[in-house]
Design a protein around this motif. Structure first.
Motif, short mmCIF file in Angstrom:
data_model
loop_
_atom_site.label_atom_id
_atom_site.label_comp_id
_atom_site.label_asym_id
_atom_site.label_seq_id
_atom_site.Cartn_x
_atom_site.Cartn_y
_atom_site.Cartn_z
N HIS A 155 29.74 66.21 5.87
CA HIS A 155 29.80 65.12 6.85
C HIS A 155 29.79 63.80 6.10
O HIS A 155 29.14 63.66 5.06
CB HIS A 155 28.61 65.21 7.80
CG HIS A 155 28.69 64.27 8.95
ND1 HIS A 155 28.26 62.95 8.88
CD2 HIS A 155 29.17 64.43 10.21
CE1 HIS A 155 28.46 62.36 10.04
NE2 HIS A 155 29.01 63.23 10.87
N SER A 158 26.22 62.50 5.51
CA SER A 158 25.20 63.46 5.10
C SER A 158 24.69 63.10 3.71
O SER A 158 25.46 63.01 2.75
CB SER A 158 25.79 64.88 5.08
OG SER A 158 25.02 65.75 4.28
N SER A 180 34.15 67.71 7.53
CA SER A 180 34.01 68.91 8.36
C SER A 180 34.80 68.84 9.66
O SER A 180 35.09 69.88 10.26
CB SER A 180 32.52 69.13 8.68
OG SER A 180 31.99 68.00 9.35
N CYS A 194 31.12 79.83 8.60
CA CYS A 194 30.06 78.82 8.71
C CYS A 194 30.24 78.04 10.00
O CYS A 194 31.35 77.61 10.32
CB CYS A 194 30.10 77.89 7.50
SG CYS A 194 28.82 76.61 7.50
N ASP A 195 29.15 77.82 10.74
CA ASP A 195 29.26 77.11 12.02
C ASP A 195 29.27 75.60 11.86
O ASP A 195 29.47 74.86 12.83
CB ASP A 195 28.14 77.53 12.97
CG ASP A 195 26.75 77.30 12.38
OD1 ASP A 195 26.63 76.55 11.39
OD2 ASP A 195 25.79 77.88 12.92
N LEU A 197 26.79 73.64 11.23
CA LEU A 197 25.55 72.96 11.59
C LEU A 197 24.74 72.60 10.34
O LEU A 197 23.98 71.64 10.34
CB LEU A 197 24.71 73.86 12.52
CG LEU A 197 25.35 74.18 13.87
CD1 LEU A 197 24.45 75.11 14.67
CD2 LEU A 197 25.60 72.89 14.65
N ARG A 198 24.91 73.40 9.29
CA ARG A 198 24.23 73.12 8.02
C ARG A 198 25.29 72.77 6.98
O ARG A 198 26.15 73.59 6.66
CB ARG A 198 23.41 74.33 7.56
CG ARG A 198 22.25 74.68 8.48
CD ARG A 198 21.61 75.99 8.06
NE ARG A 198 21.14 75.92 6.67
CZ ARG A 198 21.08 76.97 5.84
NH1 ARG A 198 21.49 78.16 6.29
NH2 ARG A 198 20.63 76.83 4.62
#
Length: 558
Positions: A155, A158, A180, A194-195, A197-198
């Motif tokens: 991100h 991030s 992302s 991978c979703d 979220l992390r």
């Protein structure tokens, strides 16, 4: 028709649930293209999708996909539609029987089909190869460049994504960055299961997936050494800045079994400098990254061992042995130790700064963020050389750069050549007697409150990027009780150690400490971590070389 150069050949993928047909297609493709392309075959749509995801993670190129229409569970059109999500640039061929030509024609619109072939296609020289030749020609003319092996999906705001990029960049590891929420980032997240979220997601060489990896995980997976090859050395150098690299070059070149241990990346603060223009022998200047890379390669060529992402937590003295302990519980022993841990930028003591660090606020140059500064108003806190170098570098693309300096002028802390450069760049504004009193933003930096120290007047400004260079503090807490330090934490050496008796308390040898020797015999310090050092790249390199000469003297006296 030459496929891209590289260790991996681009792939021709064929999928057919009939084993006999599958083997025949692969055989015909290998006969004509096997020397230039890798032919991969699968016998179901699911198996082919798994293969595509693995190839995506490894960074393989897929040039052409041939899929049979009639397959159970997932027909050829459904498969090609899913394959487009992973490799949108691959050329697509549907293999079909005469009875299914209507479905094949419909697929041209559904999955942007490039061609359909009727089975059987014998002879391939007339019915298969001309079609594949034309599609390969078209693919080669497109943007099919391979993706570097290491890929990072994250991100924009991030902090850990920023940290991972900085770690890879400073360690000279080629990587490609994907947001992302952009198409290729989304494809990589899906391929890795991978979703999102992390984040960040890091895909290492060979396709191994890491989610929110530590620096040591990164170092291990991208091929950096993190474990010592031996248990005993002549010299352990702790810190990979200019002083440490200089010592590693001279120590190894003079026959000492030398290992350099670095916490993050070689180069130190100098390695983050956009341009060093006052270093001897580089009249046009040299970037910190270039200087670091040359020094690192020079040290390893002479046989020095370099360990990365290794945090030293303790130093123990037992007779002639000096034991260095690491955060992971391991240790190495040596006859001598050189401390070159340098300094870290002091934290900006303003509410909210810690929460936004890595999200618009950065310590040091953070050169990986330079691209994000394009056409933005950038603020730099500090008035020394590192701040000036960053201002000159960032002014190339930024809309404006403002230097915020607490003191009354730059002359007391910045080299004359940099002051002249800054004065000649219209985009750069210097605001002296000014400090940051507050930062504003939710998930990233959005604004600053600037206070004039003389009048107390406060001004609010919009800002999305701020780089902080406000003095330096040594990383020497782990040496508490082992070697003598001054009140600021810098290591005392040589003449600075002398007491009324001429030697530090507890000193055992019948000689005074050597010029760069600490209060512990055989433990030396060089560069910025040493008390009263010059805080310049050239002097640090010189001290690193001098320290090796003194190490030799020490070892000769054992």
């Amino acid at each position: 028709m030459t496929p891209p150069d590289g260790p991996r050949r681009a792939v021709l993928l064929t999928v057919d649930d009939d084993p006999g047909v599958s083997r025949a297609v692969a055989r015909d493709l290998r006969r004509r293209y096997g020397e230039r392309y890798r032919v991969v075959r699968a016998e179901s749509g699911d198996a082919a999708m798994d293969a595509l995801r693995q190839m995506k993670l490894r960074g393989d190129l897929v040039a052409v996909i041939l899929a049979d229409y009639r397959m159970p569970d997932m027909n050829g059109i459904e498969f090609l539609e899913r394959a487009m999500d992973v490799y949108p640039g691959a050329r697509r061929i549907l293999l079909t029987a005469y009875a299914d030509t209507g479905a094949a024609i419909d697929a041209i619109n559904v999955v942007d089909l490039d061609h359909y072939l009727l089975k059987p296609w014998d002879p391939p020289e007339e019915k298969l190869y001309p079609v594949v030749d034309a599609l390969l020609e078209s693919w080669l003319a497109s943007d099919h460049r391979p993706v570097p092996e290491t890929k990072v999906v994250g991100h924009r705001w991030s902090a850990r994504s920023s940290g991972v990029r900085e770690f890879l960049a400073r360690n000279q590891i080629p990587y490609r960055w994907y947001l992302s929420d952009q198409p290729e980032g989304t494809r990589l997240l899906a391929a890795a299961g991978c979703d999102g979220l992390r984040l960040p997601l890091v895909i290492a060489p060979g396709g191994e997936v890491m989610v929110e990896p530590t620096d040591q995980d990164l170092a291990t997976r991208v091929g950096l050494s993190t474990t010592a090859a031996e248990e005993f050395y002549d010299l352990v150098v702790i810190g990979g800045g200019p002083a440490g690299l200089g010592a590693a070059v001279y120590g190894a070149s003079e026959g000492l079994r030398t290992v350099l241990v670095e916490r993050t990346a070689t180069g130190g603060q100098a390695g983050q400098s956009a341009r060093i223009e006052n270093y001897l022998g580089f009249p046009d200047g040299v970037s910190g990254a270039q200087l670091t890379d040359r020094a690192r390669r020079q040290a390893t060529r002479f046989g020095a061992e370099i360990l990365t992402a290794c945090e030293v937590t303790g130093l123990e003295v037992g007779g002639p042995a000096r034991t260095v302990r690491f955060a992971d519980g391991s240790a190495i022993t040596a006859q001598s130790v050189l401390l070159t841990t340098g300094v870290a930028y002091r934290r900006l003591d303003v509410p909210g700064v810690d929460e936004l660090t890595g999200r618009g606020i950065y310590y040091g140059s953070a050169l990986t963020e330079a691209a994000g500064c394009e056409d933005q108003d950038v603020y730099i806190v500090g008035g020394a050389n590192s701040a000036g170098q960053a201002a000159v570098y960032l002014s190339r693309n930024a809309k404006s750069v403002t230097l915020l300096v607490r003191g009354g002028s730059l002359e007391a802390s910045m080299s004359h050549y940099l002051i002249e450069q800054i004065a000649a760049i219209p985009k750069i504004t210097v605001r002296t007697g000014t400090e940051v009193s507050a930062v504003h933003g939710s998930d990233h930096l959005e604004g600053l409150a600037l206070r004039e120290r003389a009048s107390g007047r406060t001004e609010l400004v919009d800002a999305q990027r701020m780089f902080v260079f406000i003095g330096a503090a040594p990383r020497t807490d782990w040496l508490d009780g082992v070697v003598h330090r001054d009140r600021h934490g810098f290591v005392l050496t040589g003449p600075d150690l002398h007491s009324e008796s001429g030697v530090p308390a507890g000193w055992e040898p019948d000689r005074p400490p050597y010029h760069l020797e600490t209060s512990v015999p055989g433990v030396f310090a060089a560069g910025d971590v040493r008390s009263e050092s010059a805080k310049r790249v050239a002097s640090a390199v010189g001290e690193g070389a001098m320290a090796v000469m003194l190490v030799h003297r020490y070892l000769e006296g054992l």
